[in-house]
Write an enzyme that holds these catalytic residues in place. Structure first.
Site, PDB file in Angstrom:
ATOM      1  N   THR A 135       0.926  -1.318  -0.346  1.00 21.16           N
ATOM      2  CA  THR A 135       0.244  -0.094  -0.357  1.00 21.16           C
ATOM      3  C   THR A 135       0.553   1.141  -0.099  1.00 21.16           C
ATOM      4  O   THR A 135       1.869   0.973   0.326  1.00 21.16           O
ATOM      5  CB  THR A 135      -1.089  -0.027   1.279  1.00 21.16           C
ATOM      6  OG1 THR A 135      -1.041   1.527   1.332  1.00 21.16           O
ATOM      7  CG2 THR A 135      -0.102  -0.571   2.658  1.00 21.16           C
ATOM      8  N   ASP A 136       0.084   2.658  -0.087  1.00 20.54           N
ATOM      9  CA  ASP A 136       1.038   3.869  -0.079  1.00 20.54           C
ATOM     10  C   ASP A 136       1.032   3.675   0.766  1.00 20.54           C
ATOM     11  O   ASP A 136       1.812   5.376   0.869  1.00 20.54           O
ATOM     12  CB  ASP A 136       0.354   4.826  -1.120  1.00 20.54           C
ATOM     13  CG  ASP A 136      -1.822   5.017  -0.783  1.00 20.54           C
ATOM     14  OD1 ASP A 136      -1.717   4.350  -0.034  1.00 20.54           O
ATOM     15  OD2 ASP A 136      -1.546   5.937  -1.591  1.00 20.54           O
ATOM     16  N   GLU A 137       0.424   3.364   2.239  1.00 17.10           N
ATOM     17  CA  GLU A 137      -0.075   4.225   2.665  1.00 17.10           C
ATOM     18  C   GLU A 137       1.657   3.723   4.354  1.00 17.10           C
ATOM     19  O   GLU A 137       1.973   4.570   4.757  1.00 17.10           O
ATOM     20  CB  GLU A 137      -0.468   2.932   3.731  1.00 17.10           C
ATOM     21  CG  GLU A 137      -2.105   3.616   3.619  1.00 17.10           C
ATOM     22  CD  GLU A 137      -3.732   3.161   3.831  1.00 17.10           C
ATOM     23  OE1 GLU A 137      -3.412   3.379   5.611  1.00 17.10           O
ATOM     24  OE2 GLU A 137      -4.930   3.047   3.803  1.00 17.10           O
ATOM     25  N   TYR A 183      -1.750  -0.179  11.121  1.00 20.71           N
ATOM     26  CA  TYR A 183      -1.670  -1.393   9.820  1.00 20.71           C
ATOM     27  C   TYR A 183      -0.964  -0.988   8.642  1.00 20.71           C
ATOM     28  O   TYR A 183      -0.210  -1.863   8.241  1.00 20.71           O
ATOM     29  CB  TYR A 183      -3.184  -1.146   8.984  1.00 20.71           C
ATOM     30  CG  TYR A 183      -2.861  -1.101   7.148  1.00 20.71           C
ATOM     31  CD1 TYR A 183      -3.519  -2.719   6.772  1.00 20.71           C
ATOM     32  CD2 TYR A 183      -3.562  -0.196   6.149  1.00 20.71           C
ATOM     33  CE1 TYR A 183      -3.529  -2.745   5.190  1.00 20.71           C
ATOM     34  CE2 TYR A 183      -3.306  -0.443   5.181  1.00 20.71           C
ATOM     35  CZ  TYR A 183      -3.327  -1.913   4.920  1.00 20.71           C
ATOM     36  OH  TYR A 183      -3.115  -1.823   3.957  1.00 20.71           O
ATOM     37  N   LYS A 187       2.301  -3.913   7.557  1.00 21.16           N
ATOM     38  CA  LYS A 187       2.584  -3.826   5.715  1.00 21.16           C
ATOM     39  C   LYS A 187       3.749  -3.211   5.881  1.00 21.16           C
ATOM     40  O   LYS A 187       4.844  -3.997   4.443  1.00 21.16           O
ATOM     41  CB  LYS A 187       1.625  -3.017   4.803  1.00 21.16           C
ATOM     42  CG  LYS A 187      -0.197  -3.679   5.306  1.00 21.16           C
ATOM     43  CD  LYS A 187      -0.081  -4.572   4.366  1.00 21.16           C
ATOM     44  CE  LYS A 187       0.251  -4.891   2.717  1.00 21.16           C
ATOM     45  NZ  LYS A 187      -0.050  -6.075   2.029  1.00 21.16           N
TER      46      LYS A 187
HETATM   47  P1  NAD Z   1      -9.427  -7.649   1.929  1.00 29.46           P
HETATM   48  O1  NAD Z   1      -9.901  -7.273   3.808  1.00 29.46           O
HETATM   49  O2  NAD Z   1     -10.340  -7.072   0.926  1.00 29.46           O
HETATM   50  O3  NAD Z   1      -9.540  -9.026   1.986  1.00 29.46           O
HETATM   51  C1  NAD Z   1      -8.056  -9.411   2.558  1.00 29.46           C
HETATM   52  C2  NAD Z   1      -7.974 -11.353   2.028  1.00 29.46           C
HETATM   53  O4  NAD Z   1      -7.369 -11.862   3.385  1.00 29.46           O
HETATM   54  C3  NAD Z   1      -9.608 -11.440   2.428  1.00 29.46           C
HETATM   55  O5  NAD Z   1     -10.402 -11.924   2.196  1.00 29.46           O
HETATM   56  C4  NAD Z   1      -8.918 -12.660   3.796  1.00 29.46           C
HETATM   57  O6  NAD Z   1      -9.801 -13.913   4.662  1.00 29.46           O
HETATM   58  C5  NAD Z   1      -7.942 -12.747   3.082  1.00 29.46           C
HETATM   59  N1  NAD Z   1      -6.777 -13.660   5.327  1.00 29.46           N
HETATM   60  C6  NAD Z   1      -7.026 -12.253   5.793  1.00 29.46           C
HETATM   61  N2  NAD Z   1      -5.922 -12.679   6.808  1.00 29.46           N
HETATM   62  C7  NAD Z   1      -5.143 -14.128   6.235  1.00 29.46           C
HETATM   63  C8  NAD Z   1      -4.420 -15.002   6.695  1.00 29.46           C
HETATM   64  N3  NAD Z   1      -4.045 -14.985   7.678  1.00 29.46           N
HETATM   65  N4  NAD Z   1      -4.481 -16.163   5.304  1.00 29.46           N
HETATM   66  C9  NAD Z   1      -5.023 -16.186   4.516  1.00 29.46           C
HETATM   67  N5  NAD Z   1      -5.863 -15.280   4.109  1.00 29.46           N
HETATM   68  C10 NAD Z   1      -6.197 -14.523   5.196  1.00 29.46           C
HETATM   69  O7  NAD Z   1      -7.926  -6.952   1.700  1.00 29.46           O
HETATM   70  P2  NAD Z   1      -7.881  -6.298   0.278  1.00 29.46           P
HETATM   71  O8  NAD Z   1      -8.008  -4.603   0.124  1.00 29.46           O
HETATM   72  O9  NAD Z   1      -8.546  -6.861  -1.081  1.00 29.46           O
HETATM   73  O10 NAD Z   1      -6.641  -5.971  -0.219  1.00 29.46           O
HETATM   74  C11 NAD Z   1      -6.132  -6.837  -0.394  1.00 29.46           C
HETATM   75  C12 NAD Z   1      -4.242  -6.914  -0.286  1.00 29.46           C
HETATM   76  O11 NAD Z   1      -4.210  -4.868  -1.312  1.00 29.46           O
HETATM   77  C13 NAD Z   1      -3.882  -5.893   1.080  1.00 29.46           C
HETATM   78  O12 NAD Z   1      -2.522  -7.014   0.764  1.00 29.46           O
HETATM   79  C14 NAD Z   1      -3.187  -4.896   1.978  1.00 29.46           C
HETATM   80  O13 NAD Z   1      -3.027  -4.378   2.120  1.00 29.46           O
HETATM   81  C15 NAD Z   1      -3.308  -4.194   0.181  1.00 29.46           C
HETATM   82  N6  NAD Z   1      -3.696  -2.935  -0.511  1.00 29.46           N
HETATM   83  C16 NAD Z   1      -4.980  -2.518  -0.413  1.00 29.46           C
HETATM   84  C17 NAD Z   1      -5.382  -1.776  -0.803  1.00 29.46           C
HETATM   85  C18 NAD Z   1      -7.204  -1.282  -0.642  1.00 29.46           C
HETATM   86  O14 NAD Z   1      -7.247   0.134  -1.425  1.00 29.46           O
HETATM   87  N7  NAD Z   1      -7.933  -2.002  -0.593  1.00 29.46           N
HETATM   88  C19 NAD Z   1      -5.308  -0.657  -1.570  1.00 29.46           C
HETATM   89  C20 NAD Z   1      -3.362  -0.790  -1.779  1.00 29.46           C
HETATM   90  C21 NAD Z   1      -3.054  -2.080  -1.385  1.00 29.46           C
HETATM   91  P1  TYD Z   2     -10.902   3.419   4.512  1.00 29.18           P
HETATM   92  O1  TYD Z   2     -11.599   3.922   3.342  1.00 29.18           O
HETATM   93  O2  TYD Z   2     -11.201   3.072   5.719  1.00 29.18           O
HETATM   94  O3  TYD Z   2      -9.158   3.661   3.467  1.00 29.18           O
HETATM   95  P2  TYD Z   2      -8.027   3.936   3.905  1.00 29.18           P
HETATM   96  O4  TYD Z   2      -7.930   4.271   5.422  1.00 29.18           O
HETATM   97  O5  TYD Z   2      -6.991   2.478   4.070  1.00 29.18           O
HETATM   98  O6  TYD Z   2      -7.537   5.387   3.447  1.00 29.18           O
HETATM   99  O7  TYD Z   2     -11.060   5.431   4.475  1.00 29.18           O
HETATM  100  C1  TYD Z   2     -10.667   5.985   2.880  1.00 29.18           C
HETATM  101  C2  TYD Z   2     -11.041   8.083   3.867  1.00 29.18           C
HETATM  102  O8  TYD Z   2     -12.064   7.997   4.808  1.00 29.18           O
HETATM  103  C3  TYD Z   2     -10.367   7.773   5.365  1.00 29.18           C
HETATM  104  O9  TYD Z   2      -9.674   9.567   5.753  1.00 29.18           O
HETATM  105  C4  TYD Z   2     -11.007   7.734   6.160  1.00 29.18           C
HETATM  106  C5  TYD Z   2     -11.904   8.031   6.325  1.00 29.18           C
HETATM  107  N1  TYD Z   2     -13.249   7.469   6.754  1.00 29.18           N
HETATM  108  C6  TYD Z   2     -14.369   8.242   7.239  1.00 29.18           C
HETATM  109  O10 TYD Z   2     -14.142   9.577   7.306  1.00 29.18           O
HETATM  110  N2  TYD Z   2     -15.456   7.298   8.027  1.00 29.18           N
HETATM  111  C7  TYD Z   2     -15.780   6.047   7.430  1.00 29.18           C
HETATM  112  O11 TYD Z   2     -16.654   6.186   8.412  1.00 29.18           O
HETATM  113  C8  TYD Z   2     -15.211   5.226   7.705  1.00 29.18           C
HETATM  114  C9  TYD Z   2     -14.719   3.803   7.039  1.00 29.18           C
HETATM  115  C10 TYD Z   2     -13.818   6.054   6.552  1.00 29.18           C
END
Ligand code: NAD
Ligand code: TYD
Length: 377
Positions: A135-137, A183, A187
């Site tokens: 992630t970019d975070e 988080y 990561k």
């Molecule tokens: P998500 O929470 O929707 O899905 C995570 C998946 O991982 C689920 O299917 C869960 O069952 C599985 N999982 C969790 N713990 C596990 C374990 N111990 N063993 C096996 N499986 C397990 O997450 P997402 O939003 O799809 O993100 C996927 C990846 O992309 C993550 O690594 C996250 O850090 C990265 N990412 C997400 C975003 C975003 O905006 N969602 C952005 C950048 C990077």
């Molecule tokens: P989120 O979808 O949790 O992603 P991330 O924290 O990884 O960026 O949140 C996106 C943005 O929205 C973040 O700045 C937090 C804000 N947010 C709210 O203001 N209210 C909410 O209920 C949630 C879930 C997020």
């Protein structure tokens, strides 16, 4: 049938993972795709109903912390590529329960690296790749030096009339890691382990860091699906702080397409940032969501604005994320495909047409359903 490659995708039942699995299963019939997922609250096999019967797809229920199980899957299935997405992914949960994040994101990634090393090292890592999705975070937070936004010095298809940059600085691949939340700290740690396995043992690895994703099948604890669901039920929309925080949004299928391209064409040991130069203040996203959802539900556009409820800010809330993805655009020719307005419209429409999915996921019905199939969670 003999497959050309066997690729294990971890976390394939989650939001981004399900799009990556679907893309690989459909686009590469001569690859075997193994989806390894523990099915936590965030994992849902209903996300993959349309590919579950494909001959090149297999699901394995396993925890990435279970080294022995990982070893047997990688060895017995002759896995030669791993795309690692499994993780705990929600910042708010990490604030409440950091241990679970360290366990899965750090120890889980390390277990996976160790298992891959045990099988691949004797083969000289020939044709093997460990691709880690991050992630970019991990870069921390950027300043909001232009609160009103400026026209950025670049153009992309994801940009729109309203598109602005809210600061002069962007996350580039050479930035020092400065994670703030449990988080992003977990990561960041996993990214370091992945690179350490390249530098120490010669494992071929690639790491990518992507901005916030949006689109179908995202668990409704994250901003966009949570708010669409709440507007649907006329429930309050809890905006943290003043809603001034800025996030950089990318449509999930554009991320999956970038992952496909980088898996096949990326340089080993390189890092690529993925993002669409698409910054939005939370409050502007929320207002857009209300307008689009109201219109699609046949309500007067904007009539639900009074659902906006400002609540106590998230602890350590990062002010601004903004990805510079020009390396990926320049070196591999990737570009985001969707205008943000188009992507938001598509996304809201999907959630409204899949109200049953939202209801099941929020009621926990799906947990019961898979309990019968896979013997408990
Ligand atoms: P998500 O929470 O929707 O899905 C995570 C998946 O991982 C689920 O299917 C869960 O069952 C599985 N999982 C969790 N713990 C596990 C374990 N111990 N063993 C096996 N499986 C397990 O997450 P997402 O939003 O799809 O993100 C996927 C990846 O992309 C993550 O690594 C996250 O850090 C990265 N990412 C997400 C975003 C975003 O905006 N969602 C952005 C950048 C990077
Ligand atoms: P989120 O979808 O949790 O992603 P991330 O924290 O990884 O960026 O949140 C996106 C943005 O929205 C973040 O700045 C937090 C804000 N947010 C709210 O203001 N209210 C909410 O209920 C949630 C879930 C997020």
């Amino acid at each position: 049938m003999k497959f050309m490659r066997t690729i294990m995708i971890t976390g394939g039942a989650g939001f981004i993972g399900s799009h990556v699995v679907r893309r690989f299963v459909r686009n590469y019939p001569d690859y075997r795709i193994i989806n390894l997922d523990k099915l936590t609250y965030a994992g849902n096999l209903a996300n993959l109903k349309d590919v579950e019967d494909c001959p090149n797809y297999k699901f394995v229920k396993a925890d990435i912390c279970d080294f022995d199980k990982l070893l047997s899957v990688i060895r017995d299935e002759k896995v030669d590529g791993i795309i690692h997405l499994a993780a705990e992914s929600h910042v708010d949960r990490s604030i409440k329960d950091p241990f679970t994040f360290a366990r899965t994101n750090v120890m889980g990634t390390l277990s996976l690296l160790q298992a891959a090393k045990a099988v691949w090292e004797p083969l000289g890592y020939k044709n093997c790749l460990f691709y880690h999705i991050s992630t970019d975070e991990v870069y921390g937070a950027l300043e909001l030096t232009h609160p009103e936004g400026i026209e950025p010095p670049f153009s992309t298809k994801a940009s729109s009339e309203q598109h602005k940059a809210y600061g002069d600085k962007f996350f580039t691949e050479d930035l020092k890691y400065m994670p703030h939340s449990p988080y992003s700290a977990s990561k960041a740690s996993s990214d370091h382990f992945v690179r350490a396995f390249h530098d120490t043992y010669g494992m071929p690895v690639i790491v990518t860091n992507c901005s916030n994703n949006y689109g179908p099948y995202q668990f409704p604890e994250k901003l966009i699906p949570l708010f669409v669901n709440n507007i649907r039920h006329r429930k309050p929309l809890p905006v943290y702080g003043r809603g001034e925080n800025v996030r950089d949004w990318l449509y999930v299928e554009d991320h999956a397409r970038a992952i496909d391209l980088i898996f096949h064409k990326g340089e080993v040991a390189e890092t690529y940032n993925i993002g669409g130069f698409n910054e939005w203040k939370n409050i502007d996203i929320v207002k857009t969501l209300i307008r689009v959802t109201d219109r699609l539900l046949g309500r007067a556009e904007g009539e639900d604005m009074d659902l906006i409820t400002y609540v106590t800010d998230r602890a350590g809330h990062d002010l601004r994320y903004a990805i510079d993805s020009s390396k990926l655009q320049r070196e591999l020719g990737w570009e985001p495909s969707l205008q943000f307005e188009e992507g938001i419209e598509k996304t809201v429409k999907w959630y409204l047409e899949n109200g049953e999915w939202l209801d099941q996921v929020t009621s926990g019905e799906y947990l019961k359903y898979y309990e019968n199939m896979y013997g408990g969670r």
